[in-house]
Design a protein around this motif. Structure first.
Motif, mmCIF file in Angstrom:
data_model
loop_
_atom_site.group_PDB
_atom_site.id
_atom_site.type_symbol
_atom_site.label_atom_id
_atom_site.label_comp_id
_atom_site.label_asym_id
_atom_site.label_seq_id
_atom_site.Cartn_x
_atom_site.Cartn_y
_atom_site.Cartn_z
ATOM 1 N N LEU A 255 0.803 -1.218 0.000
ATOM 2 C CA LEU A 255 0.000 0.000 0.000
ATOM 3 C C LEU A 255 0.838 1.271 0.000
ATOM 4 N N TYR A 256 2.111 1.136 0.367
ATOM 5 C CA TYR A 256 3.018 2.284 0.345
ATOM 6 C C TYR A 256 4.289 1.959 -0.457
ATOM 7 N N GLU A 258 5.590 3.603 -2.676
ATOM 8 C CA GLU A 258 6.380 4.816 -2.884
ATOM 9 C C GLU A 258 7.268 5.103 -1.671
ATOM 10 N N MET A 280 -3.519 -3.327 -3.088
ATOM 11 C CA MET A 280 -2.259 -2.705 -3.504
ATOM 12 C C MET A 280 -2.532 -1.473 -4.345
ATOM 13 N N MET A 281 -1.592 -0.563 -4.313
ATOM 14 C CA MET A 281 -1.714 0.653 -5.100
ATOM 15 C C MET A 281 -1.403 0.327 -6.562
ATOM 16 N N ASN A 282 -2.114 0.979 -7.443
ATOM 17 C CA ASN A 282 -1.916 0.746 -8.871
ATOM 18 C C ASN A 282 -1.288 1.994 -9.489
ATOM 19 N N PHE A 283 0.006 1.892 -9.769
ATOM 20 C CA PHE A 283 0.723 3.027 -10.359
ATOM 21 C C PHE A 283 0.983 2.758 -11.840
#
Length: 373
Positions: A255-256, A258, A280-283
């Motif tokens: 989730l982090y 970055e 999860m983050m989707n970048f």
């Protein structure tokens, strides 16, 4: 080629030879020495299996049990030409579970706060910083690893024992691998399960993991970066733990991404997420993330199986371009679910996560030679 070994330090551990002929595998049963009496060992290796210039060392089954000199110092690799046909060596001392440990390399343990306020949870927690032994005599900046369950990491530890990370960091420093700050966060005792469960009220009524991982990323990390000489970027920031502490570290990393590029995951409680439904983050551009996975073969029938299934999920997420994973999995067939085995694994994980080294620390020349008369 015949290798003979004499050592007076006797115990019941088998002796192995390792080198540039077997990928420096320290416990390769194809290269276990035969014992002729309590102090003498030998092995004969087919010439075809050996390079012309042989680099080698002796171990008692792992880098944590490698040979040392008479003063307990690191030894350089032994070197011999294959054409010699036979060589005889003497070993004065052996490591035992990474020991002996040198006090001059011990990290500096500082209490950041006895009562660090966690605004996300409206409670307080004791937080430690373990700084490199030479932190106050340099102006270097350091990568940082955030670890859960500080009570089980060093000092006297808990009733379960502890990882002895202060001792293990002294070993890494001796091998030139000690440039690292560890931030150790004590668990909340009766609040521990709630804080380490992300969002699963079947396991923890009122799970608080979402708030806890926000605390580390949004509150604790900025404080640490402001008050210590850290390398703040994601490439130099990791998070980890064992059991439920490993599980909440997986959530933190996903989730982090970055914030964290390195995850130290020991014996994760994946039974809480049997379907691996990690958010999860989707970048647009997937983050490259290193994950060190460890599990013990004696931790219950499903631990190793769940770790391998988790690996498969990592590969699938990679295919979907959600992440760019690099992971290393180490399963110790003898390992049980406790601090002793996590302690043994800790230096290997640190070296792989932070030093991009396929070799073991023992293959690195020491920073300084201790000279004794």
């Amino acid at each position: 080629m015949r290798f003979e070994l004499y050592t007076e330090e006797k115990d019941d551990r088998p002796v192995f030879i390792t080198g540039n002929f077997n990928g420096w595998n320290p416990k390769d049963y194809n290269f276990q020495l035969k014992q002729t009496d309590p102090s003498h060992y030998f092995i004969e290796i087919d010439d075809q299996a050996l390079p012309e210039e042989i680099d080698y060392k002796f171990t008692k089954g792992g880098w944590e049990n490698v040979e040392l000199d008479q003063y307990g110092n690191i030894t350089p690799n032994r070197k011999v030409k294959k054409s010699i046909g036979k060589t005889s060596d003497t070993i004065e001392k052996w490591r035992l579970n990474w020991g002996p440990f040198k006090e001059e390399y011990y990290p500096i343990a500082e209490v950041i706060s006895e009562n660090f306020y966690i605004p996300q949870l409206d409670r307080h927690r004791k937080v430690w910083a373990l700084l490199p032994y030479d932190y106050h005599t340099t102006d270097k900046r350091y990568p940082v690893l955030y670890l859960q369950d500080a009570q089980n990491l060093f000092n006297e530890g808990s009733g379960f024992g502890n990882w002895e990370i202060d001792k293990k960091l002294s070993i890494l420093a001796e091998y030139g691998r000690g440039d690292l700050i560890i931030i150790a966060i004590e668990h909340g005792s009766e609040e521990r399960i709630k804080e380490y469960i992300f969002d699963n009220d079947h396991v923890a009524n009122g799970s608080e993991g979402k708030k806890y991982i926000r605390f580390i990323a949004d509150t604790l990390k900025p404080f640490v970066d402001e008050n210590y000489r850290t390398k703040k970027d994601r490439d130099n920031t990791g998070i980890g733990g064992s059991s439920l502490g490993a599980l909440i570290s997986i959530y933190s990393g996903f989730l982090y991404p970055e914030v964290y590029s390195k995850l130290l995951i020991f014996s994760p409680s994946l039974w809480v997420e049997p379907n691996n439904n990690f958010p999860m983050m989707n970048f647009r551009v997937p983050f490259k993330t290193k994950i060190y996975l460890y599990g013990g073969g004696q931790e219950g029938s499903k631990m190793v199986k769940r770790i391998h299934i988790f690996e498969e999920y990592l590969k699938r997420w990679e295919e979907k371009k959600l992440f760019d994973f690099e992971f290393k999995t180490n399963i110790n067939p003898e390992g049980t679910h406790n601090e002793f085995y996590w302690s043994q694994e800790f230096p290997r994980a640190i070296e792989w996560l932070f030093y991009d080294n396929t070799e073991n620390p023992v293959e690195v020349k020491p920073q300084q030679q201790s000279i004794k008369n």
